[in-house]
Design an enzyme around this catalytic site. Structure first.
Site, PDB file in Angstrom:
ATOM      1  N   CYS A  81       0.858  -1.182   0.000  1.00  0.00           N
ATOM      2  CA  CYS A  81       0.000   0.000   0.000  1.00  0.00           C
ATOM      3  C   CYS A  81       0.893   1.231   0.000  1.00  0.00           C
ATOM      4  O   CYS A  81       1.571   1.504   0.995  1.00  0.00           O
ATOM      5  CB  CYS A  81      -0.939   0.028   1.201  1.00  0.00           C
ATOM      6  SG  CYS A  81      -2.151   1.378   1.107  1.00  0.00           S
ATOM      7  N   CYS A 199      -0.563   3.739  -7.359  1.00  0.00           N
ATOM      8  CA  CYS A 199      -1.370   3.028  -6.360  1.00  0.00           C
ATOM      9  C   CYS A 199      -1.293   1.546  -6.680  1.00  0.00           C
ATOM     10  O   CYS A 199      -1.519   1.147  -7.828  1.00  0.00           O
ATOM     11  CB  CYS A 199      -2.821   3.506  -6.419  1.00  0.00           C
ATOM     12  SG  CYS A 199      -3.979   2.517  -5.444  1.00  0.00           S
TER      13      CYS A 199
END
Length: 264
Positions: A81, A199
């Site tokens: 993440c 991302c």
């Protein structure tokens, strides 16, 4: 040649559905051209909405996940993440990597420990990229934090477009080939690289090589950079077919310095 597969460990948000797909996709493609083999292992941290509050709460679970993956004796371990790290302030990936490394060693594991946030920065540095443009799914305030983080590392962000999707599952459902149209709205003039997905949850791998071929500019994603740094940490040639410049073999590491050698 080793016959024992390398064990790849990832610390994954519970709602992430992409990194356990894209990392294996890349390394399975590599298996088609190189002798090394891989197995894939993960531990999960609860997170649903991509907000600063949920990201902070999720980060507190990372040490537990590192201990669990250490029990599997993985060879390399990475967080999965980017924004959870970058939203916490400049340079935070280095602190996280130290904390995770301490837990891994305390549990008797020799795995190399990294973060996807650090991998993006390092991947861009390996290519010598000083000016980039990026696409991200985050809300604008989080995207701004990502831009500030990258620029703190000495890389100018010329343009950053975000899609403002707060639900992490919805991010993972996005068609990766839509990025081929999205990038047309991005200012890529004079940049050294394009980050097609800043991302790890926003799928992008099927579009990486296509966009790079069209732009004539190196194109990466956080997932591509993560795979690259995993291979570096394992001492393996950073080559994956049709995965863009960073995994093309154009940017080998100097074994003496751990930094990029001149492209050949």
């Amino acid at each position: 040649m080793t016959t024992t597969p390398f064990r790849i460990g990832q610390i994954v948000p519970s709602s992430n559905t992409t990194m356990e797909t894209e990392i294996p996709t890349m390394l399975r493609a590599r298996e088609g051209i190189r002798p090394e083999r891989f197995t894939f292992h993960s531990s999960r941290m609860r997170m649903h909405k991509v907000t600063r509050e949920e990201l902070e709460a999720m980060n507190q679970q990372g040490l537990r996940c590192a201990a669990e993956l250490a029990d599997a004796r993985v060879d390399v371990m990475s967080t999965a993440c980017l924004v959870a790290i970058m939203a916490m302030g400049p340079g935070y990936h280095r602190q996280v990597e130290r904390e995770l490394q301490d837990v891994v060693r305390a549990n008797g594991c020799d795995a190399r420990v990294m973060t996807s946030a650090g991998a993006l920065i390092e991947g861009l540095q390996i290519m010598g990229a000083k000016r980039i443009s990026l696409l991200a799914p985050y809300m604008r305030p989080l995207t701004d934090l990502v831009v500030e983080y990258i620029e703190h590392e000495g890389i100018e962000v010329v343009d950053a477009r975000c899609f403002e999707i707060a639900d992490n599952l919805e991010v993972g459902r996005r068609d990766p080939l839509q990025l081929m149209e999205d990038v047309r709205k991005l200012n890529t003039s004079g940049v050294d690289a394009v980050v097609l997905s800043a991302c790890v949850q926003m799928p992008s791998f099927p579009a990486i090589q296509r966009v790079e071929d069209r732009l004539g500019t190196p194109v990466v994603s956080t997932a591509v950079c993560t795979a690259r740094r995993m291979l570096d940490h394992l001492g393996l040639a950073p080559v994956v077919p049709n995965a863009g410049a960073l995994l093309s073999g154009r940017y080998p590491l100097s074994t003496a310095t751990g930094k990029a050698a001149a492209a050949y």
